[in-house]
Design a protein around this motif. Structure first.
Motif, PDB file in Angstrom:
ATOM      1  N   ILE A   7       0.841  -1.199   0.000  1.00  0.00           N
ATOM      2  CA  ILE A   7       0.000   0.000   0.000  1.00  0.00           C
ATOM      3  C   ILE A   7       0.878   1.252   0.000  1.00  0.00           C
ATOM      4  O   ILE A   7       0.620   2.209  -0.715  1.00  0.00           O
ATOM      5  N   ILE A   8       1.914   1.228   0.810  1.00  0.00           N
ATOM      6  CA  ILE A   8       2.814   2.388   0.882  1.00  0.00           C
ATOM      7  C   ILE A   8       3.500   2.617  -0.457  1.00  0.00           C
ATOM      8  O   ILE A   8       3.618   3.755  -0.917  1.00  0.00           O
ATOM      9  N   TYR A   9       3.935   1.548  -1.101  1.00  0.00           N
ATOM     10  CA  TYR A   9       4.555   1.687  -2.426  1.00  0.00           C
ATOM     11  C   TYR A   9       3.582   2.287  -3.436  1.00  0.00           C
ATOM     12  O   TYR A   9       3.957   3.149  -4.232  1.00  0.00           O
ATOM     13  N   LEU A  10       2.342   1.839  -3.407  1.00  0.00           N
ATOM     14  CA  LEU A  10       1.343   2.387  -4.338  1.00  0.00           C
ATOM     15  C   LEU A  10       1.117   3.871  -4.100  1.00  0.00           C
ATOM     16  O   LEU A  10       1.052   4.661  -5.046  1.00  0.00           O
ATOM     17  N   ILE A  11       1.013   4.249  -2.844  1.00  0.00           N
ATOM     18  CA  ILE A  11       0.827   5.666  -2.518  1.00  0.00           C
ATOM     19  C   ILE A  11       2.050   6.464  -2.956  1.00  0.00           C
ATOM     20  O   ILE A  11       1.920   7.545  -3.547  1.00  0.00           O
ATOM     21  N   ALA A  70      -9.067   6.802  -0.130  1.00  0.00           N
ATOM     22  CA  ALA A  70      -9.737   5.524  -0.388  1.00  0.00           C
ATOM     23  C   ALA A  70      -8.847   4.348   0.006  1.00  0.00           C
ATOM     24  O   ALA A  70      -9.314   3.391   0.642  1.00  0.00           O
ATOM     25  N   ILE A  71      -7.578   4.408  -0.363  1.00  0.00           N
ATOM     26  CA  ILE A  71      -6.649   3.326  -0.039  1.00  0.00           C
ATOM     27  C   ILE A  71      -6.496   3.180   1.476  1.00  0.00           C
ATOM     28  O   ILE A  71      -6.568   2.075   2.022  1.00  0.00           O
ATOM     29  N   LEU A  72      -6.302   4.291   2.165  1.00  0.00           N
ATOM     30  CA  LEU A  72      -6.096   4.223   3.613  1.00  0.00           C
ATOM     31  C   LEU A  72      -7.363   3.802   4.350  1.00  0.00           C
ATOM     32  O   LEU A  72      -7.298   3.020   5.304  1.00  0.00           O
ATOM     33  N   ILE A  73      -8.498   4.296   3.917  1.00  0.00           N
ATOM     34  CA  ILE A  73      -9.762   3.897   4.548  1.00  0.00           C
ATOM     35  C   ILE A  73     -10.017   2.410   4.308  1.00  0.00           C
ATOM     36  O   ILE A  73     -10.425   1.683   5.224  1.00  0.00           O
ATOM     37  N   PHE A  87      -7.264  -2.701  -6.780  1.00  0.00           N
ATOM     38  CA  PHE A  87      -7.759  -1.373  -7.144  1.00  0.00           C
ATOM     39  C   PHE A  87      -6.639  -0.335  -7.122  1.00  0.00           C
ATOM     40  O   PHE A  87      -6.613   0.574  -7.948  1.00  0.00           O
ATOM     41  N   GLY A  88      -5.705  -0.480  -6.187  1.00  0.00           N
ATOM     42  CA  GLY A  88      -4.580   0.456  -6.128  1.00  0.00           C
ATOM     43  C   GLY A  88      -3.670   0.337  -7.338  1.00  0.00           C
ATOM     44  O   GLY A  88      -3.281   1.345  -7.931  1.00  0.00           O
ATOM     45  N   ILE A  89      -3.328  -0.884  -7.709  1.00  0.00           N
ATOM     46  CA  ILE A  89      -2.480  -1.090  -8.887  1.00  0.00           C
ATOM     47  C   ILE A  89      -3.203  -0.621 -10.139  1.00  0.00           C
ATOM     48  O   ILE A  89      -2.606   0.040 -10.998  1.00  0.00           O
ATOM     49  N   ALA A  90      -4.494  -0.944 -10.229  1.00  0.00           N
ATOM     50  CA  ALA A  90      -5.264  -0.507 -11.400  1.00  0.00           C
ATOM     51  C   ALA A  90      -5.250   1.009 -11.512  1.00  0.00           C
ATOM     52  O   ALA A  90      -5.070   1.563 -12.608  1.00  0.00           O
ATOM     53  N   TYR A  91      -5.424   1.699 -10.395  1.00  0.00           N
ATOM     54  CA  TYR A  91      -5.420   3.162 -10.402  1.00  0.00           C
ATOM     55  C   TYR A  91      -4.087   3.689 -10.934  1.00  0.00           C
ATOM     56  O   TYR A  91      -4.059   4.549 -11.821  1.00  0.00           O
ATOM     57  N   SER A 119     -12.773   5.699 -11.118  1.00  0.00           N
ATOM     58  CA  SER A 119     -13.688   4.709 -10.548  1.00  0.00           C
ATOM     59  C   SER A 119     -12.987   3.770  -9.562  1.00  0.00           C
ATOM     60  O   SER A 119     -13.647   3.197  -8.693  1.00  0.00           O
ATOM     61  N   CYS A 120     -11.682   3.621  -9.634  1.00  0.00           N
ATOM     62  CA  CYS A 120     -10.971   2.727  -8.709  1.00  0.00           C
ATOM     63  C   CYS A 120     -11.120   3.161  -7.249  1.00  0.00           C
ATOM     64  O   CYS A 120     -11.585   2.368  -6.421  1.00  0.00           O
ATOM     65  N   PRO A 121     -10.762   4.387  -6.879  1.00  0.00           N
ATOM     66  CA  PRO A 121     -10.962   4.775  -5.481  1.00  0.00           C
ATOM     67  C   PRO A 121     -12.440   4.893  -5.110  1.00  0.00           C
ATOM     68  O   PRO A 121     -12.822   4.605  -3.966  1.00  0.00           O
TER      69      PRO A 121
END
Length: 134
Positions: A7-11, A70-73, A87-91, A119-121
């Motif tokens: 998640i951190i890498y995606l952010i 969205a990712i953190l929630i 969803f994170g990778i797709a975004y 639409s991902c988040p």
């Protein structure tokens, strides 16, 4: 990528992406050392590829708050890791494609990809709502 580190890498990638397009905008616009006195003014006067890259940069910054929230929630509400990562990778991938479409001046495809990325988040947040209500 496992657990929260993914998640951190995606952010991190999503947060750095606007700067990639800023560099492209400056390079395409002929940015010089003296332009660093007022880089926003320089970028506002660019045309063509440089102007499109600058627009991608701005739009990328605009989309970050929704994505990060969205990712953190989703992570906090303990949605399955595979869903959050998908969803994170797709975004991130869609935002890269969006930027490439913008640079190539493919307006219709760019808008479609922008909507898909948005639409991902949104879908992540709807899944969180479903989890908490259901």
């Amino acid at each position: 990528m496992q657990s929260i580190s993914g998640i951190i890498y995606l952010i991190l990638i999503a947060c750095l992406l606007p700067y990639v397009f800023a560099v492209i905008a400056k390079m395409a616009g002929g940015f010089r050392a003296q332009d660093n006195q007022n880089p926003r003014e320089f970028l506002s006067k660019t045309k063509g590829l440089a102007a499109r890259a600058h627009a991608v940069q701005q739009n990328s910054f605009e989309g970050l708050p929704l994505f990060i929230a969205a990712i953190l929630i989703a992570e906090y509400m303990v949605l399955p890791q595979s869903i959050v990562m998908t969803f994170g990778i797709a975004y991130v991938v869609l935002r890269i494609i969006y930027g490439l479409c913008y640079l190539a001046n493919w307006a219709t495809l760019r808008s479609i990809v922008w909507f898909m990325a948005l639409s991902c988040p949104v879908l992540l947040l709807l899944l969180v709502i479903k989890l908490t209500v259901g």
